[in-house]
Design a protein around this motif. Structure first.
Motif, PDB file in Angstrom:
ATOM      1  N   UNK A 129     -39.065  32.223 116.936  1.00  0.00           N
ATOM      2  CA  UNK A 129     -39.337  32.340 115.292  1.00  0.00           C
ATOM      3  C   UNK A 129     -38.224  32.817 115.059  1.00  0.00           C
ATOM      4  N   UNK A 130     -37.842  32.208 113.743  1.00  0.00           N
ATOM      5  CA  UNK A 130     -36.014  32.303 113.037  1.00  0.00           C
ATOM      6  C   UNK A 130     -36.829  33.502 111.729  1.00  0.00           C
ATOM      7  N   UNK A 131     -35.426  34.235 111.822  1.00  0.00           N
ATOM      8  CA  UNK A 131     -34.481  34.306 112.427  1.00  0.00           C
ATOM      9  C   UNK A 131     -34.827  34.039 114.090  1.00  0.00           C
ATOM     10  N   UNK A 132     -33.395  34.237 114.520  1.00  0.00           N
ATOM     11  CA  UNK A 132     -33.003  34.497 116.120  1.00  0.00           C
ATOM     12  C   UNK A 132     -31.633  35.071 116.363  1.00  0.00           C
ATOM     13  N   UNK A 133     -31.443  35.249 117.599  1.00  0.00           N
ATOM     14  CA  UNK A 133     -30.179  36.119 118.025  1.00  0.00           C
ATOM     15  C   UNK A 133     -29.737  34.869 119.160  1.00  0.00           C
ATOM     16  N   UNK A 134     -28.310  34.671 118.910  1.00  0.00           N
ATOM     17  CA  UNK A 134     -28.481  33.184 119.844  1.00  0.00           C
ATOM     18  C   UNK A 134     -28.719  34.124 121.148  1.00  0.00           C
ATOM     19  N   UNK A 135     -27.844  35.276 121.264  1.00  0.00           N
ATOM     20  CA  UNK A 135     -28.086  35.722 123.034  1.00  0.00           C
ATOM     21  C   UNK A 135     -29.689  35.624 123.232  1.00  0.00           C
ATOM     22  N   UNK A 136     -30.421  36.161 122.847  1.00  0.00           N
ATOM     23  CA  UNK A 136     -31.718  35.807 123.418  1.00  0.00           C
ATOM     24  C   UNK A 136     -32.428  34.963 123.612  1.00  0.00           C
ATOM     25  N   UNK A 166     -23.188  24.018 118.050  1.00  0.00           N
ATOM     26  CA  UNK A 166     -21.623  24.920 118.300  1.00  0.00           C
ATOM     27  C   UNK A 166     -21.659  25.809 119.820  1.00  0.00           C
ATOM     28  N   UNK A 167     -22.878  26.630 119.560  1.00  0.00           N
ATOM     29  CA  UNK A 167     -23.233  27.575 120.892  1.00  0.00           C
ATOM     30  C   UNK A 167     -23.405  27.221 121.482  1.00  0.00           C
ATOM     31  N   UNK A 168     -24.802  25.985 121.711  1.00  0.00           N
ATOM     32  CA  UNK A 168     -24.467  25.284 122.943  1.00  0.00           C
ATOM     33  C   UNK A 168     -23.388  24.705 124.128  1.00  0.00           C
ATOM     34  N   UNK A 169     -22.641  24.008 122.761  1.00  0.00           N
ATOM     35  CA  UNK A 169     -21.270  23.661 123.659  1.00  0.00           C
ATOM     36  C   UNK A 169     -20.310  24.168 124.488  1.00  0.00           C
ATOM     37  N   UNK A 170     -20.459  25.709 123.723  1.00  0.00           N
ATOM     38  CA  UNK A 170     -20.133  27.102 124.087  1.00  0.00           C
ATOM     39  C   UNK A 170     -20.420  27.302 125.617  1.00  0.00           C
ATOM     40  N   UNK A 212     -30.686  33.334 126.422  1.00  0.00           N
ATOM     41  CA  UNK A 212     -31.372  33.619 127.659  1.00  0.00           C
ATOM     42  C   UNK A 212     -32.723  33.489 128.281  1.00  0.00           C
ATOM     43  N   UNK A 213     -33.486  32.720 126.874  1.00  0.00           N
ATOM     44  CA  UNK A 213     -34.873  31.684 126.961  1.00  0.00           C
ATOM     45  C   UNK A 213     -35.203  30.470 127.189  1.00  0.00           C
ATOM     46  N   UNK A 214     -33.530  30.150 126.829  1.00  0.00           N
ATOM     47  CA  UNK A 214     -33.351  28.795 127.978  1.00  0.00           C
ATOM     48  C   UNK A 214     -33.056  28.493 128.973  1.00  0.00           C
ATOM     49  N   UNK A 215     -31.938  29.748 129.514  1.00  0.00           N
ATOM     50  CA  UNK A 215     -32.203  30.266 131.462  1.00  0.00           C
ATOM     51  C   UNK A 215     -32.822  30.404 131.326  1.00  0.00           C
ATOM     52  N   UNK A 216     -34.116  30.878 131.546  1.00  0.00           N
ATOM     53  CA  UNK A 216     -35.004  31.488 132.410  1.00  0.00           C
ATOM     54  C   UNK A 216     -36.304  30.276 132.159  1.00  0.00           C
ATOM     55  N   UNK A 217     -36.557  29.321 130.751  1.00  0.00           N
ATOM     56  CA  UNK A 217     -36.992  27.961 131.270  1.00  0.00           C
ATOM     57  C   UNK A 217     -36.471  27.288 131.982  1.00  0.00           C
ATOM     58  N   UNK A 218     -35.126  26.947 131.858  1.00  0.00           N
ATOM     59  CA  UNK A 218     -34.371  26.478 133.101  1.00  0.00           C
ATOM     60  C   UNK A 218     -34.720  26.512 134.356  1.00  0.00           C
ATOM     61  N   UNK A 219     -34.765  28.049 134.712  1.00  0.00           N
ATOM     62  CA  UNK A 219     -35.183  28.752 135.791  1.00  0.00           C
ATOM     63  C   UNK A 219     -36.184  28.727 137.033  1.00  0.00           C
ATOM     64  N   UNK A 220     -37.641  28.504 135.317  1.00  0.00           N
ATOM     65  CA  UNK A 220     -38.962  28.194 135.816  1.00  0.00           C
ATOM     66  C   UNK A 220     -38.938  26.644 136.087  1.00  0.00           C
ATOM     67  N   UNK A 221     -38.454  26.005 135.715  1.00  0.00           N
ATOM     68  CA  UNK A 221     -38.543  24.373 135.643  1.00  0.00           C
ATOM     69  C   UNK A 221     -38.205  24.117 136.853  1.00  0.00           C
ATOM     70  N   UNK A 222     -36.326  25.203 137.212  1.00  0.00           N
ATOM     71  CA  UNK A 222     -36.417  24.020 138.709  1.00  0.00           C
ATOM     72  C   UNK A 222     -37.554  24.699 139.924  1.00  0.00           C
ATOM     73  N   UNK A 223     -38.205  25.913 139.525  1.00  0.00           N
ATOM     74  CA  UNK A 223     -38.622  26.462 140.526  1.00  0.00           C
ATOM     75  C   UNK A 223     -40.028  25.430 140.861  1.00  0.00           C
ATOM     76  N   UNK A 224     -40.174  24.889 139.392  1.00  0.00           N
ATOM     77  CA  UNK A 224     -41.982  24.518 139.465  1.00  0.00           C
ATOM     78  C   UNK A 224     -41.931  23.154 140.120  1.00  0.00           C
ATOM     79  N   UNK A 284     -21.939  25.498 127.400  1.00  0.00           N
ATOM     80  CA  UNK A 284     -21.459  24.057 128.932  1.00  0.00           C
ATOM     81  C   UNK A 284     -22.585  23.376 128.769  1.00  0.00           C
ATOM     82  N   UNK A 285     -23.478  23.284 127.802  1.00  0.00           N
ATOM     83  CA  UNK A 285     -24.517  22.728 127.009  1.00  0.00           C
ATOM     84  C   UNK A 285     -24.263  21.313 126.501  1.00  0.00           C
ATOM     85  N   UNK A 286     -24.583  20.061 127.293  1.00  0.00           N
ATOM     86  CA  UNK A 286     -24.631  18.686 126.775  1.00  0.00           C
ATOM     87  C   UNK A 286     -25.908  18.848 125.242  1.00  0.00           C
ATOM     88  N   UNK A 287     -25.685  18.224 123.680  1.00  0.00           N
ATOM     89  CA  UNK A 287     -26.619  18.218 122.936  1.00  0.00           C
ATOM     90  C   UNK A 287     -27.396  17.058 122.230  1.00  0.00           C
TER      91      UNK A 287
END
Length: 229
Positions: free
Chosen positions: A102-109, A18-22, A112-124, A24-27
């Motif tokens: 680690x669980x439990x986690x805040x979705x906003x965090x 639900x959160x990722x779809x909102x 942010x970690x997903x965006x950081x990982x994708x940015x790092x992937x683009x750079x790599x 714009x991510x496909x799952x």
């Protein structure tokens, strides 16, 4: 952006989808380790990131991470688990995970970690060479094969870079000398054979095919094997 969720807890899966779809991510959803390992190559190639639970039924998340790193070494994997032991975190990051949440986690965090990982992937992507299950980081001059780090001496990574830029092509000793040593070298020297031997020993891993093939009377070529299933 396509995100694979490997998680057996239905409530967490529903929350993530639900959160990722909102955002714009496909799952895609996989609920056990065996299914993740057996994912067809065509589907795996379409993924941009994986969220991976470690405590999966059947095949453990540790094995899933190992296989994913072997099949697609550059694919970002974020471990999302209740295991908060420091040794588990160290293992996950050392094994090639992009992050450990680690669980439990805040979705906003997590976002942010997903965006950081994708940015790092683009750079790599702009600073890496990839041939089959072999990856060379042009920035750190470090190689990875099937998720295993391989430290290289300067001449070794120069040789590997030249071969990875020309996969499946037969490279003569003269070509290798001129590109890797950058000066006129005695054509009768066995320096190329010596360094190919060094590189072979470092790249070869138990259970994996040899990557460098000697072509009698012609030189050497770097094979491009199929990703490990």
């Amino acid at each position: 952006m396509n995100i694979l969720i490997v998680e057996d807890d239905a409530r967490i899966v529903s929350f993530l989808v639900k959160g990722l779809k909102a955002e714009g991510y496909a799952t895609m959803i996989v609920r056990d380790g065996a299914e993740a390992i057996e994912m067809p190559a065509s589907l795996l190639e379409d993924l941009d990131l994986v969220l991976l639970d470690l405590g999966l039924p059947g095949t453990d998340g540790r094995e899933v991470l190992r296989v994913l790193r072997a099949r697609r070494p550059a694919l970002p994997v974020i471990i999302l688990t209740a295991r908060d032991d420091v040794r588990e975190k160290v293992w996950g990051l050392d094994s090639g995970a992009a992050d450990y949440v680690t669980k439990p986690f805040h979705f906003e965090e997590l976002l942010a970690r997903i965006r950081a990982a994708l940015r790092a992937q683009d750079q790599r992507a702009s600073s890496e060479l990839v041939v089959g299950d072999l990856r060379l980081d042009l920035t750190t001059k470090t190689a990875w094969r099937a998720g295993r780090r391989i430290d290289l001496a300067p001449r070794e990574w120069a040789l590997l870079e030249f071969m990875m830029r020309n996969p499946n092509q037969v490279l003569s000793r003269v070509q290798i000398l001129s590109h890797v040593w950058d000066f006129d070298f005695d054509p009768g020297s066995n320096v190329v054979d010596v360094y190919v031997g060094y590189l072979r020993r470092k790249l070869n891993a138990e259970g994996l095919p040899s990557l460098i093939q000697a072509v009698r009377g012609a030189g050497y070529r770097l094979l491009s094997p199929e990703p490990v299933p």
